[in-house]
Design an enzyme around this catalytic site. Structure first.
Site, PDB file in Angstrom:
ATOM      1  N   TYR A 245       6.101  -4.817  -6.278  1.00 38.71           N
ATOM      2  CA  TYR A 245       5.289  -4.186  -7.313  1.00 38.71           C
ATOM      3  C   TYR A 245       6.238  -3.550  -8.323  1.00 38.71           C
ATOM      4  O   TYR A 245       7.259  -2.954  -7.952  1.00 38.71           O
ATOM      5  CB  TYR A 245       4.350  -3.144  -6.696  1.00 38.71           C
ATOM      6  CG  TYR A 245       3.374  -2.586  -7.698  1.00 38.71           C
ATOM      7  CD1 TYR A 245       2.429  -3.406  -8.301  1.00 38.71           C
ATOM      8  CD2 TYR A 245       3.410  -1.249  -8.057  1.00 38.71           C
ATOM      9  CE1 TYR A 245       1.539  -2.914  -9.240  1.00 38.71           C
ATOM     10  CE2 TYR A 245       2.524  -0.742  -8.989  1.00 38.71           C
ATOM     11  CZ  TYR A 245       1.591  -1.580  -9.578  1.00 38.71           C
ATOM     12  OH  TYR A 245       0.719  -1.083 -10.514  1.00 38.71           O
TER      13      TYR A 245
ATOM     14  N   GLU B 125       5.721   4.037   2.251  1.00 36.42           N
ATOM     15  CA  GLU B 125       6.325   5.323   1.899  1.00 36.42           C
ATOM     16  C   GLU B 125       6.631   6.149   3.132  1.00 36.42           C
ATOM     17  O   GLU B 125       7.639   6.848   3.187  1.00 36.42           O
ATOM     18  CB  GLU B 125       5.382   6.142   1.008  1.00 36.42           C
ATOM     19  CG  GLU B 125       5.115   5.558  -0.340  1.00 36.42           C
ATOM     20  CD  GLU B 125       4.047   6.336  -1.089  1.00 36.42           C
ATOM     21  OE1 GLU B 125       3.700   7.475  -0.682  1.00 36.42           O
ATOM     22  OE2 GLU B 125       3.528   5.805  -2.083  1.00 36.42           O
TER      23      GLU B 125
ATOM     24  N   CYS C 130       4.462  -6.274  -2.345  1.00 33.91           N
ATOM     25  CA  CYS C 130       4.157  -5.056  -3.091  1.00 33.91           C
ATOM     26  C   CYS C 130       5.123  -3.917  -2.744  1.00 33.91           C
ATOM     27  O   CYS C 130       6.313  -4.036  -2.911  1.00 33.91           O
ATOM     28  CB  CYS C 130       2.694  -4.681  -2.841  1.00 33.91           C
ATOM     29  SG  CYS C 130       1.955  -3.649  -4.110  1.00 33.91           S
ATOM     30  N   HIS C 131       4.601  -2.815  -2.222  1.00 29.63           N
ATOM     31  CA  HIS C 131       5.407  -1.648  -1.892  1.00 29.63           C
ATOM     32  C   HIS C 131       6.214  -1.809  -0.608  1.00 29.63           C
ATOM     33  O   HIS C 131       6.943  -0.903  -0.217  1.00 29.63           O
ATOM     34  CB  HIS C 131       4.519  -0.404  -1.794  1.00 29.63           C
ATOM     35  CG  HIS C 131       4.033   0.106  -3.110  1.00 29.63           C
ATOM     36  ND1 HIS C 131       2.985  -0.484  -3.781  1.00 29.63           N
ATOM     37  CD2 HIS C 131       4.454   1.129  -3.883  1.00 29.63           C
ATOM     38  CE1 HIS C 131       2.762   0.172  -4.913  1.00 29.63           C
ATOM     39  NE2 HIS C 131       3.643   1.144  -5.009  1.00 29.63           N
TER      40      HIS C 131
ATOM     41  N   GLY D  72       0.861  -1.183   0.000  1.00 33.25           N
ATOM     42  CA  GLY D  72       0.000   0.000   0.000  1.00 33.25           C
ATOM     43  C   GLY D  72       0.892   1.226   0.000  1.00 33.25           C
ATOM     44  O   GLY D  72       2.057   1.175  -0.385  1.00 33.25           O
ATOM     45  N   ARG D  73       0.366   2.337   0.466  1.00 34.32           N
ATOM     46  CA  ARG D  73       1.190   3.541   0.558  1.00 34.32           C
ATOM     47  C   ARG D  73       1.869   3.677   1.905  1.00 34.32           C
ATOM     48  O   ARG D  73       2.759   4.507   2.087  1.00 34.32           O
ATOM     49  CB  ARG D  73       0.364   4.789   0.234  1.00 34.32           C
ATOM     50  CG  ARG D  73       0.119   4.926  -1.266  1.00 34.32           C
ATOM     51  CD  ARG D  73      -0.583   6.203  -1.652  1.00 34.32           C
ATOM     52  NE  ARG D  73      -1.904   6.270  -1.047  1.00 34.32           N
ATOM     53  CZ  ARG D  73      -2.253   7.133  -0.084  1.00 34.32           C
ATOM     54  NH1 ARG D  73      -1.404   7.992   0.387  1.00 34.32           N
ATOM     55  NH2 ARG D  73      -3.478   7.120   0.398  1.00 34.32           N
TER      56      ARG D  73
END
Length: 188
Positions: A136, A89, A115-116, A85-86
């Site tokens: 990702y 970050e 993923c992320h 997800g985000r």
């Protein structure tokens, strides 16, 4: 003795990428802790592949983080999960996260990253340099800049690091992760 799994998360964690592993760990009988910058209710997001050049994002379910990063002693845990997800970050900017993640590499404990999540792993370049992993596809430049080899596959295992491309790959990722957790010996 019950196995203990730590999940690192934050707001904008991908819904399936936290809920699937969380429930799968509970089903396996693991004591599972979700940690974030602060213990709070986290907002998840739903990423979907609907024909755009990238994924779409919508608000998802809420989930409780019952521990803050500064209260995590990684030595108390047998394995680590980092959903995407985000959230990666911004959680990678937390001063405690690199030390937590490094412990699992140093101790050769199972790590699942989907993923992320690879963005968090770039904060511990010394542990992913010369290793292979997937993530990702948009994270490929960061994975390579950190010195790892990006593998263009939905799933990849390199020692204790089990990596997945995105949420559709969670069944295989969790199967390998659980296998590693169950085979790991607990130090008493």
């Amino acid at each position: 003795m019950k196995k203990k799994v730590l999940i690192l998360a934050g707001d904008a964690v991908e819904s399936l990428e936290i809920y699937y592993p969380y429930f799968r760990c509970l089903e396996e009988g693991y004591e599972t802790t979700i940690a974030a910058a602060t213990a709070k209710t986290l907002h998840t997001v739903v990423h979907d592949f609907i024909g755009w050049e990238t994924y779409s994002e919508k608000a998802g379910y809420l989930i409780e983080a019952n521990c803050s990063f500064d209260n995590v002693d990684p030595a108390d845990f047998d394995a680590l999960i980092i959903p995407g997800g985000r959230a990666p970050e911004h959680i990678r900017l937390n001063d405690h996260v690199p030390g937590i993640v490094s412990h699992f590499f140093d101790a050769n404990k199972p790590i699942a990253a989907v993923c992320h999540a690879s963005l968090v792993l770039t904060t511990v370049k010394e542990h992913i340099r010369n290793r292979e992993m997937t993530a990702y596809i948009a994270c490929k430049p960061e994975v390579e800049a950190a010195g790892a080899t990006y593998v263009n596959e939905p799933l990849h295992t390199d020692g204790n690091l089990v990596s997945g491309h995105a949420w559709p790959d969670l069944p295989g990722l969790m199967k390998e992760f659980i296998k590693q957790v169950n085979e790991a010996t607990i130090e008493v």
